[in-house]
Write an enzyme that holds these catalytic residues in place. Structure first.
Site, mmCIF file in Angstrom:
data_model
loop_
_atom_site.group_PDB
_atom_site.id
_atom_site.type_symbol
_atom_site.label_atom_id
_atom_site.label_comp_id
_atom_site.label_asym_id
_atom_site.label_seq_id
_atom_site.Cartn_x
_atom_site.Cartn_y
_atom_site.Cartn_z
ATOM 1 N N CYS A 53 -16.351 1.483 0.553
ATOM 2 C CA CYS A 53 -15.150 0.721 0.859
ATOM 3 C C CYS A 53 -14.781 0.772 2.623
ATOM 4 C CB CYS A 53 -14.054 1.234 0.125
ATOM 5 S SG CYS A 53 -13.726 2.985 0.260
ATOM 6 N N ARG A 61 -13.422 -8.947 1.306
ATOM 7 C CA ARG A 61 -12.151 -8.614 1.114
ATOM 8 C C ARG A 61 -11.030 -9.898 1.375
ATOM 9 N NH1 ARG A 61 -10.512 -3.218 1.565
ATOM 10 N NH2 ARG A 61 -8.454 -4.334 0.729
ATOM 11 N N GLN A 67 -9.899 -3.864 -3.547
ATOM 12 C CA GLN A 67 -11.492 -3.448 -3.224
ATOM 13 C C GLN A 67 -12.183 -3.788 -4.183
ATOM 14 O OE1 GLN A 67 -12.162 -1.800 -0.149
ATOM 15 N NE2 GLN A 67 -14.136 -2.133 -0.914
ATOM 16 N N HIS A 86 -7.384 0.952 -6.530
ATOM 17 C CA HIS A 86 -7.548 0.072 -5.126
ATOM 18 C C HIS A 86 -8.240 -1.547 -5.614
ATOM 19 C CE1 HIS A 86 -7.803 -1.333 -1.192
ATOM 20 N NE2 HIS A 86 -8.732 -0.817 -0.653
ATOM 21 N N ARG A 107 1.052 -1.211 0.026
ATOM 22 C CA ARG A 107 0.079 -0.006 0.096
ATOM 23 C C ARG A 107 0.954 1.228 -0.171
ATOM 24 N NH1 ARG A 107 -5.339 1.189 3.748
ATOM 25 N NH2 ARG A 107 -6.155 -0.131 2.126
ATOM 26 N N ASP A 110 -17.262 7.005 -1.008
ATOM 27 C CA ASP A 110 -16.193 6.775 -0.493
ATOM 28 C C ASP A 110 -15.849 8.126 0.352
ATOM 29 O OD1 ASP A 110 -13.467 6.224 0.267
ATOM 30 O OD2 ASP A 110 -12.692 6.508 -1.978
HETATM 31 N N1 CP Z 1 -11.383 -0.448 2.438
HETATM 32 C C1 CP Z 1 -9.944 -0.386 3.025
HETATM 33 O O1 CP Z 1 -9.142 -0.540 2.183
HETATM 34 O O2 CP Z 1 -9.999 -0.098 4.212
HETATM 35 P P1 CP Z 1 -8.504 0.114 5.087
HETATM 36 O O3 CP Z 1 -8.034 1.507 4.414
HETATM 37 O O4 CP Z 1 -8.943 0.018 6.415
HETATM 38 O O5 CP Z 1 -7.658 -1.175 4.617
HETATM 39 N N1 NVA Z 2 -10.059 6.953 -1.055
HETATM 40 C C1 NVA Z 2 -9.864 6.323 0.158
HETATM 41 C C2 NVA Z 2 -10.043 4.735 0.341
HETATM 42 C C3 NVA Z 2 -9.808 4.288 1.574
HETATM 43 C C4 NVA Z 2 -9.899 2.792 1.623
HETATM 44 C C5 NVA Z 2 -8.413 6.729 0.520
HETATM 45 O O1 NVA Z 2 -7.589 6.523 -0.448
HETATM 46 O O2 NVA Z 2 -8.239 7.055 1.588
#
Ligand code: CP
Ligand code: NVA
Length: 306
Positions: free
Chosen positions: A263, A291, A131, A128, A101, A223
């Site tokens: 998400c 997930r 997701q 993502h 990530r 989101d």
């Molecule tokens: N939806 C998601 O990826 O959540 P986190 O940021 O908690 O991993």
């Molecule tokens: N758009 C959000 C998604 C989190 C899962 C972010 O990038 O923070």
């Protein structure tokens, strides 16, 4: 199948349906997969915070018989302590796969390019894909098909929206991104999604009208308005996005059996109200559960050597 799972754009319609089918199998018969990655080690690198992605990868890796090594920026300072290339060249000598990530999407693609082993994108500023796979399994479970159905994303056209748009286009579900002006999805993602959708006989639209878009929707998805890394813009974003809140009134314009998706994490009272996220139409915790199953399917596909 590609070596890595970095972008939904890299996978064919058949490959994405294959991953959904395998996810369903893994979900139904987890015991059949307990030892499939036995003896393997997988590094999970997080530049940003995470609840769902971190826990579901950790649990999923354990359930497949492998071992997870969790690394934060505090541990390795990815791209700072040494080059991304050198980090990759070290990791590939020890582990069988990497989950990563990052902020910049390029960090993730550079790491993947440096190594012979599979890399899974666990969220970047641009996409993502894990997701989207979990979410489309959820849509399939709730609606049984994609074609002829309408998926409306309301909010910021960034990472999550990009992966959902590409996925919808690849599996032939009509997709509308409904964002404030200036917050539309990336032009190239829109362009390629339109091409994929045409092949499938479906449509991709981008509009800036919170109410118009949700008419007859089967799925309404939102989101956070302020993603990780954008915290300094929070106050201005609250103003820009205020008409894009998913509340009861907005949901009432969709089909009566429309599902609400997010998400997570949710900023309750901003992009969604409690009466929507806690309603019977909300499937947010099913998405979170899925997930786990879908990421196990991705790891099995890329890392089991099958
Ligand atoms: N939806 C998601 O990826 O959540 P986190 O940021 O908690 O991993
Ligand atoms: N758009 C959000 C998604 C989190 C899962 C972010 O990038 O923070």
């Amino acid at each position: 199948m590609k070596k890595d799972f970095l972008s939904i754009a890299d996978f064919s319609t058949d490959e994405l349906f294959g991953l959904i089918e395998l996810s369903k199998e893994v979900k139904k018969h987890p015991d059949n997969y307990r030892q499939k990655l036995q003896g393997k080690s997988i590094a999970t690198i997080f530049e940003k915070q995470s609840l769902r992605t971190h826990v579901t990868f950790d649990v999923g890796i354990y359930q497949l018989g492998a071992h997870a090594i969790y690394l934060t920026q505090g541990d390795i300072s990815l791209g700072k302590r040494e080059s991304i290339y050198d980090t990759g060249k070290n990791l590939e000598r020890w582990v069988d796969g990497v989950v990563v990530r990052t902020y910049a999407h390029k960090t993730c693609t550079d790491l993947a390019a440096a190594m012979k082993i599979p890399v899974i994108n666990a969220l970047t500023d641009f996409e993502h894909p894990c997701q989207a796979l979990g979410d489309f399994l959820t849509v399939h479970e709730k609606k049984w098909s994609f074609s002829g159905k309408k998926f409306v994303f309301v909010g910021d056209g960034n990472n999550v929206c990009h992966s959902l748009m590409l996925f919808a286009a690849k599996v032939g579900m009509n997709f509308v991104a409904n964002t404030p002006k200036g917050y539309e999805p990336d032009k190239n993602v829109i362009k390629s999604s339109i091409v994929f959708a045409k092949k499938m006989g479906s449509t991709v639209e981008v509009i800036n009208d919170p109410k118009e878009a949700v008419k007859d929707a089967d799925v309404i998805y939102t989101d956070v308005w302020t993603s990780m890394g954008q915290e300094a813009e929070k106050e201005s974003r609250l103003k820009i996005f205020k008409n894009y809140q998913v509340n009861k009134k907005l949901m009432s314009l969709a089909k009566s059996d429309a599902i609400f998706m997010h998400c997570l994490p949710a900023h309750r009272g901003e992009e969604v109200t409690d009466d929507v996220i806690d309603s019977k139409n909300s499937v947010v915790f099913d998405e979170a559960e899925n997930r786990l199953h879908t990421q196990k399917a991705v790891m099995l596909t890329l890392m089991s050597g099958a």
